[in-house]
Design a protein around this motif. Structure first.
Motif, PDB file in Angstrom:
ATOM      1  N   ASP A  96       0.778  -1.243   0.000  1.00 30.72           N
ATOM      2  CA  ASP A  96       0.000   0.000   0.000  1.00 30.72           C
ATOM      3  C   ASP A  96       0.814   1.301   0.000  1.00 30.72           C
ATOM      4  N   ASN A  97       1.477   1.612   1.081  1.00 31.66           N
ATOM      5  CA  ASN A  97       2.037   2.961   1.145  1.00 31.66           C
ATOM      6  C   ASN A  97       3.522   3.069   0.865  1.00 31.66           C
ATOM      7  N   ARG A 149       4.241   1.219  -5.953  1.00 28.34           N
ATOM      8  CA  ARG A 149       3.765   0.586  -4.729  1.00 28.34           C
ATOM      9  C   ARG A 149       2.845  -0.566  -5.108  1.00 28.34           C
ATOM     10  N   THR A 163      -0.475  -2.878  -4.359  1.00 24.16           N
ATOM     11  CA  THR A 163      -1.761  -2.942  -3.660  1.00 24.16           C
ATOM     12  C   THR A 163      -2.366  -4.335  -3.703  1.00 24.16           C
ATOM     13  N   GLY A 191      -0.777  -2.182  -8.669  1.00 27.38           N
ATOM     14  CA  GLY A 191      -0.401  -1.080  -7.807  1.00 27.38           C
ATOM     15  C   GLY A 191      -0.362   0.228  -8.573  1.00 27.38           C
ATOM     16  N   HIS A 192       0.284   1.202  -7.976  1.00 27.21           N
ATOM     17  CA  HIS A 192       0.418   2.526  -8.596  1.00 27.21           C
ATOM     18  C   HIS A 192       1.900   2.833  -8.793  1.00 27.21           C
ATOM     19  N   ASP A 237      -5.374   4.209   6.709  1.00 25.33           N
ATOM     20  CA  ASP A 237      -4.310   4.218   5.707  1.00 25.33           C
ATOM     21  C   ASP A 237      -4.815   4.968   4.477  1.00 25.33           C
ATOM     22  N   SER A 238      -4.120   6.025   4.099  1.00 24.89           N
ATOM     23  CA  SER A 238      -4.611   6.856   2.991  1.00 24.89           C
ATOM     24  C   SER A 238      -4.721   6.068   1.680  1.00 24.89           C
ATOM     25  N   ALA A 239      -3.965   4.973   1.581  1.00 21.81           N
ATOM     26  CA  ALA A 239      -4.067   4.155   0.366  1.00 21.81           C
ATOM     27  C   ALA A 239      -5.471   3.586   0.191  1.00 21.81           C
ATOM     28  N   HIS A 240      -6.241   3.584   1.273  1.00 23.23           N
ATOM     29  CA  HIS A 240      -7.575   2.984   1.215  1.00 23.23           C
ATOM     30  C   HIS A 240      -8.680   4.026   1.043  1.00 23.23           C
ATOM     31  N   PRO A 295      -4.698   9.412  -6.961  1.00 21.08           N
ATOM     32  CA  PRO A 295      -3.667   8.435  -6.568  1.00 21.08           C
ATOM     33  C   PRO A 295      -4.258   7.184  -5.927  1.00 21.08           C
ATOM     34  N   LEU A 339      -7.130   5.642  -7.048  1.00 25.05           N
ATOM     35  CA  LEU A 339      -7.939   4.882  -7.999  1.00 25.05           C
ATOM     36  C   LEU A 339      -7.393   3.462  -8.128  1.00 25.05           C
ATOM     37  N   PRO A 368      -5.935   0.307  -9.524  1.00 29.00           N
ATOM     38  CA  PRO A 368      -5.151   0.160 -10.769  1.00 29.00           C
ATOM     39  C   PRO A 368      -5.910  -0.566 -11.871  1.00 29.00           C
ATOM     40  N   ILE A 375      -7.389   1.511 -14.660  1.00 25.47           N
ATOM     41  CA  ILE A 375      -6.561   2.231 -15.633  1.00 25.47           C
ATOM     42  C   ILE A 375      -6.243   1.302 -16.798  1.00 25.47           C
TER      43      ILE A 375
END
Lengths: 244, 344
Positions: free
Chosen positions: A49-50, A62, A64, A157-158, B253-256, B298, B300, B302, B305
């Protein structure tokens, strides 16, 4: 270069063994073998994740999501195939500690000098509903309209590179993209103890070896893209190593 | 000498151990006959193509337990405000409700396979776990009312062999009813079983759904048309409103940010509002969101995309209508009319 030679030598051993089509001697009784998988980025353990990691192209990425399937485990002694897995493939979910093990329950007792397995689903299991997936793993089915069967891997991931950002979804599937790899081992399966081999998957290798995969140049979305998928498949032969 | 003693004593030890085993088995059997109720086994039929359902060993399905869960589901005794589960989960709508405001209610369909619940996935575990949450926290059930009721103490005694009803017992009974709410008889299912045929539009929609053109199946995976996962599908670019923050609420967690649980598409056309906040009111509106409205942030997922680095599907109006036509084949008329699921 050494790595390639070792790999080629192993492939030669395995292919020669297959050509001979020698019947494996009866080895009994069966015991159990576990293949454990750990996920690294060079020397670092994967954090989901981060945490951003840097690949060979300098892209920061990263992770996910990372799931893949292990099947077709084979054990060899002196070039002879002594065992081939005939149980359901196993989904490895890198995020969860209790989902990083592929149990091989009927591996026969004995001493082996090499092992091979496939990252993906061997053809005899790669059709719709050949084996059951849990609700959490349903996303590993490969769409029926694209041939059916199973995703061999979903790695998502990103990424960012300067001001440019994006996502990547490395998906691999279909029989021609099966990744089969072999390793020399010093493995003795005994009745008394469960045996375990631990393999490392180095995620940076997906972006590097032999194909340089720059996310600012190549699309990170591989579903339906044969060229990109082929690049990943060839890189996939170099992502695993045996942990000492 | 030691060996001789061992040889002499061994038969005695064996006899003693066997005797103990017999006594233990008798004791357990006796205990069972006095404490365990006599129940009618229920054979849960898992439809073809569905995975096995994990059922806790201490809550195996029995006819009496399912009937008890069904009675509770429709009984306002669970709450303190006259509401029951069925107040917001109407069978004729696929066990949801078409409210005009607030967060749309997720349907009670095929829940027996799930281990993540609520829009933001904050409740995780078994059905018994989430039902305990419903009893204790959502409804705040007054268990004393159940223990003082004219029927429930007898029903719980028959179903679970207990004299004193506790929250966990109510949760277990509710979980029994939820496990039988299986939807697998839509037109889509009948087509899979060669009992029906798609129209041309439905077939085209099915192809879009499954192909990279629609890419729906990555998250809405048959047979559940969901994946038990959490995703940010690009609805928002601003997450300052807590209602849009999704699983971030639970994880921090900001990723979520913006990650919501994938809702099932079964019976989707019966619903009047879509997404976690009900912002869309038709299937076509929903498809058009994926078609032209995906917000690239950031966070979204993956999977949203595409290979040409775009995030929108760019379907034609005809393709939008075909995809909607396919989604309407997921309505299970048998399920929404099944008398075994209605108010007892």
């Amino acid at each position: 270069m050494k790595k390639y030679l070792k790999f080629l030598a192993l492939i030669f051993v395995f292919s020669t063994a297959c050509e001979k089509e020698e019947e494996a001697p009866v080895v009994s009784p069966s015991s159990s073998l576990d293949l454990a998988f750990e996920h690294i980025i060079d020397s670092d353990s994967l954090q989901f994740d981060n945490t951003f990691y840097t690949n060979a192209a300098g892209n920061e990425y990263r992770v996910t999501f990372l799931k893949y399937i292990i099947s077709g485990v084979e054990l060899y002694t002196d070039g002879k195939r002594m065992f081939r897995q005939n149980t359901d493939p196993t989904v490895i979910s890198a995020r969860y500690v209790d989902s990083r093990m592929a149990p091989i329950p009927n591996a026969p007792l004995g001493t082996y000098d090499s092992i091979a397995f496939s990252m993906g689903v061997v053809p005899e299991y790669n059709y719709d509903n050949a084996f059951e997936l849990s609700y959490n793993d349903l996303g590993m089915y490969w769409p029926t309209s694209l041939g059916g069967g199973y995703h061999f891997m979903r790695f998502e991931g990103h990424w960012r590179d300067g001001a440019v950002t994006g996502g990547y979804a490395f998906h691999i599937g279909q029989n021609e993209n099966l990744i089969t790899i072999g390793f020399p081992v010093n493995l003795t399966i005994t009745k008394e103890n469960k045996s375990q081999l631990t393999f490392l998957m180095n995620l940076n290798e997906w972006f590097d070896n032999p194909h340089f995969y720059d996310l600012t140049v190549e699309s990170g979305y591989t579903m339906g893209d044969t060229i990109k998928m082929n690049m990943l498949v060839e890189n996939g032969h170099n992502v695993f190593s045996l942990k000492n | 000498m030691k060996n001789t003693e061992t040889k002499i004593k061994r038969p005695l030890v064996v006899v003693a151990v066997l005797t103990l085993c017999v006594l233990l088995v008798s004791a357990v059997s006796c205990n069972k006959s006095t404490e365990e109720p006599s129940l009618t086994p229920y054979s849960l039929v898992i439809p073809d193509g569905f995975p096995k359902m994990k059922i806790p060993t201490d809550n195996e399905p029995y006819v009496e337990r399912i009937a008890l869960g069904r009675k509770l589901y429709y009984d306002a005794i669970l709450s303190n405000n006259g509401m029951s589960c069925s107040s917001c989960h109407l069978q004729n709508l696929g066990f949801t409700i078409n409210s005009s405001s607030g967060m749309p209610v997720l349907p009670h369909i095929n829940m027996g396979w799930k281990d993540k619940f609520m829009w933001d996935g904050r409740e995780q575990g078994t059905l018994e776990d989430v039902m305990l949450f419903e009893v204790e926290q959502f409804f705040g059930t007054d268990i004393a009312k159940l223990n003082a009721h004219s029927q429930y103490p007898t029903l719980f005694s028959q179903a679970y062999g207990i004299d004193n009803i506790k929250s966990k017992d109510v949760a277990k009974a509710l979980a029994q009813f939820f496990r039988v709410l299986i939807s697998s008889d839509s037109k889509f299912d009948k087509v899979q079983r060669n009992e029906a045929q798609f129209t041309n539009d439905e077939l085209q929609g099915f192809m879009i759904f499954n192909s990279e053109k629609g890419s729906c199946t990555h998250c809405h995976v048959p047979p559940f048309f969901a994946d038990n996962g959490l995703h940010n599908i690009g609805l928002d670019s601003d997450f300052s409103d807590p209602a849009n923050q999704g699983y971030f609420h639970e994880s921090g967690d900001s990723a979520h940010l913006g990650q919501m649980r994938t809702p099932t598409l079964r019976n989707v056309s019966l619903r009047a509002r879509y997404m976690h906040d009900g912002r869309f009111s038709s299937l076509e509106d929903v498809i058009n969101q994926y078609n032209t409205g995906v917000q690239r942030t950031p966070y979204l997922d993956p999977i949203m995309i595409k290979s040409n680095n775009t995030v929108n599907l760019n379907l034609t109006p005809l393709e939008v209508s075909q995809l909607a036509a396919f989604l309407r084949t997921l309505t299970d008329s048998t399920f929404i009319k099944n008398p075994n699921f209605s108010k007892p």
